[in-house]
Write an enzyme that holds these catalytic residues in place. Structure first.
Site, PDB file in Angstrom:
ATOM      1  N   SER A  25      -3.278 -31.320  76.399  1.00  0.00           N
ATOM      2  CA  SER A  25      -2.398 -31.829  77.461  1.00  0.00           C
ATOM      3  C   SER A  25      -1.076 -31.083  77.546  1.00  0.00           C
ATOM      4  CB  SER A  25      -2.147 -33.329  77.259  1.00  0.00           C
ATOM      5  OG  SER A  25      -1.358 -33.531  76.101  1.00  0.00           O
TER       6      SER A  25
ATOM      7  N   LYS B 269       4.530 -35.491  74.878  1.00  0.00           N
ATOM      8  CA  LYS B 269       4.689 -35.205  76.298  1.00  0.00           C
ATOM      9  C   LYS B 269       6.119 -34.732  76.551  1.00  0.00           C
ATOM     10  CE  LYS B 269       0.600 -36.541  77.787  1.00  0.00           C
ATOM     11  NZ  LYS B 269      -0.011 -36.294  76.463  1.00  0.00           N
TER      12      LYS B 269
END
Lengths: 420, 142
Positions: B62, B99
């Protein structure tokens, strides 16, 4: 002024640091061999689960309430402990490690406002940087700071920090403190004091000094004087509660080389081990602290502590020294003027009670006797069906049963927390 | 960067150069130069707050466009304040995730660094916590 900081439900809270889904679940941690309960989260305490009791007594309750059960993960706990002590050392000039999750510190010369500010900052820092909720108690003496700490821990509105620095506060605190909860008094003396009409700490402080010394020894008198606000137990002095043994020295000259620290650490450890044996006790945790001189800010500052939980409690000097030296090697850094080395032995228990690893005794007949006692007790209490389970459990423990140990998140490359 | 010359190992005998810890100045020598012989330690380079620094292992892709590959080790400093744009470790609904943090007006978004992943808006009722700030990524090429 003295302060004491200690972690809330330490082992259970450690498990929550790297497994955030545990935050909302009841958590319990079991001793080596998954034998007894050594830490309970708040939810588990509320279920009435007793500290130190046999784990499988609660097997059904744990299932019913979805209690997450973990086997002790001492490498993790020891590492988290070191980080907490290092963080405390960033905020206070001097601290004394009292146990794996507790430390005393001094705050001399600080203004009232600064004390409030710094203690709140320390509380927040430990929570943010390590994920550990702690309680901080601050007052004029060690004994009073321990009492303040209890308040900080139990009354939510204090938000983890309780400072007692006025007469009315002190008296109110003492009136609400049961004699059995006074640091250094304990449950044994409680019944005797209760029978004399002394139920709380305030009443105890009103007693005559000579009487106190006679009934509670000089150590008890020191405790009472501390409750009255007069400090007589300094950092690193002998405690009435005797929960740890400290051996340390401030160096008169500049110490920079590892071999010099090794010599000191070896001799301090040997000395501490001697004191242990004199008391007929064994230690489960050893902390090695090396520090520069905080008061010489022109020197590069360094504070580090190596905490090791021993595989079984011991007072055997060679084992303690070997562990201490290994710890020292982990934390030693060249290029600093070391001022002090400290050896702290904590998690003390009587020689007779070797918790956890029954099988490490060199006297095998003693082991057998203990084993038979345990099996008999279990058999009597829970019926013959339990005997099989118990035997199986004890046999497994010979191979070090740790069925539910979490990963060693901070000490093994192969067991790091995983993030997606 | 070009490789201009390749030396064989016999041409370069090993020489240790002491690392001077203070810039050379024209005044009195600094007493700190007693400690001139410092070995290079990656800990000093990568870990600024040892008590608050943890290593975590990345999984999945990701954050590949930020240079974070699966199996990389991330150095996380929990003492730092996360800023808009920081790569963070966050706790979202009980799981640890890596993230990029985006703060837009009063809203918080967790952005992946991979076009295959949509941004996640963190709503008030969600269980969310900033766990720490990623300061370095260790990626092994061999």
């Amino acid at each position: 002024m003295y302060g004491v900081v200690d972690c809330n439900n330490f082992y259970a809270s450690c498990e929550r640091i790297f497994q955030p889904k545990l935050e909302k679940l009841p958590v319990v941690v079991l001793s080596n061999n998954d034998g007894c309960i050594i830490s309970r989260s708040k939810e588990v305490k509320q279920l009435g689960v007793q500290m130190g009791s046999a784990a499988f007594k609660y097997k059904d309750l744990f299932k019913r309430y979805n209690v997450q059960v973990f086997s002790a993960n001492f490498p993790l706990y020891a590492d988290i402990s070191s980080r907490i002590m290092k963080t405390v050392a960033e905020f206070v000039p001097e601290l004394e490690i009292y146990s794996i999750d507790e430390a005393f510190f001094t705050l001399n010369g600080w203004s009232k406002e600064y004390i409030v500010e710094q203690s709140q900052k320390l509380h927040s820092a430990i929570l943010k940087r390590i994920g550990m909720p702690v309680s901080i108690g601050i007052s004029d003496t060690k004994t009073l700071s321990k009492a303040a700490n209890e308040i900080a821990k139990t009354i939510e509105s204090y938000k983890g920090v309780c400072i007692i620095n006025s007469e009315p506060q002190r008296i109110s605190l003492l009136k609400s403190l049961e004699v059995g909860d006074i640091w250094g008094i304990g449950r044994q003396l409680e019944s005797r004091l209760n029978s004399l009409g002394i139920y709380n700490a305030y009443q105890l402080t009103c007693c005559d000094d000579n009487w106190i010394q006679k009934e509670l020894t000089i150590s008890g008198l020191k405790t009472v004087m501390e409750l009255r606000g007069t400090s007589c137990i300094e950092l690193e002095s002998i405690h009435p509660a005797k929960k740890s043994i400290i051996s340390s020295k401030s160096f008169g000259h500049k110490v920079t080389a590892l071999h010099e620290l090794e010599e000191s650490v070896s001799s301090f450890t040997a000395r501490a081990a001697e004191k242990l044996r004199e008391e007929h006790e064994v230690a489960s945790t050893i902390h090695v602290t090396i520090t520069t001189n905080f008061y010489r800010q022109q020197d590069k500052q360094y504070y580090n502590v190596a905490t090791s939980v021993l595989p079984w409690p011991t007072n055997y000097s060679p084992t303690l020294i070997e562990t201490a030296l290994k710890g020292l090697k982990r934390i030693y850094k060249p290029g600093y003027n070391y001022k002090k080395a400290v050896i702290t032995l904590s998690g003390l228990v009587s020689e007779d009670i070797v918790q956890g690893n029954l099988f490490h005794s060199t006297d095998s007949s003693k082991v057998e006797r203990k084993l038979m006692n345990v099996m008999d007790t279990l058999n009597n209490e829970w019926g013959s069906g339990t005997l099989q389970y118990a035997a199986e459990g004890i046999a497994k423990s010979w191979r070090g049963k740790s069925e539910n140990r979490s990963q060693r998140f901070t000490t093994k490359w192969g067991e790091l927390p995983v993030v997606k | 960067m070009q490789v201009t010359h390749v030396f064989s190992s016999t041409e370069f005998p090993s020489l240790s150069f002491p690392l001077y810890t203070s810039p050379v100045s024209a005044g009195f020598p600094s007493p700190a130069d007693d400690f001139a012989d410092t070995k290079l330690d990656l800990n000093d380079y990568l870990v600024k707050h040892p008590a608050a620094t943890f290593f975590v292992r990345a999984s999945g892709d990701s954050m590949i466009d930020a240079g974070i590959h699966s199996e990389d080790i991330l150095i996380v400093d929990r003492s730092l304040e996360a800023q808009n744009g920081s790569i963070i470790i966050a706790v979202l609904n009980g799981e640890l995730t890596v993230k990029r943090l985006q703060k837009k007006e009063k809203r918080i978004y967790l952005l992946a660094e991979n076009t295959a992943y949509k941004p996640i808006e963190v709503t008030e009722d969600e269980d969310f916590l900033i766990w720490g700030v990623v300061t370095s990524v260790i990626h092994k090429v061999q």
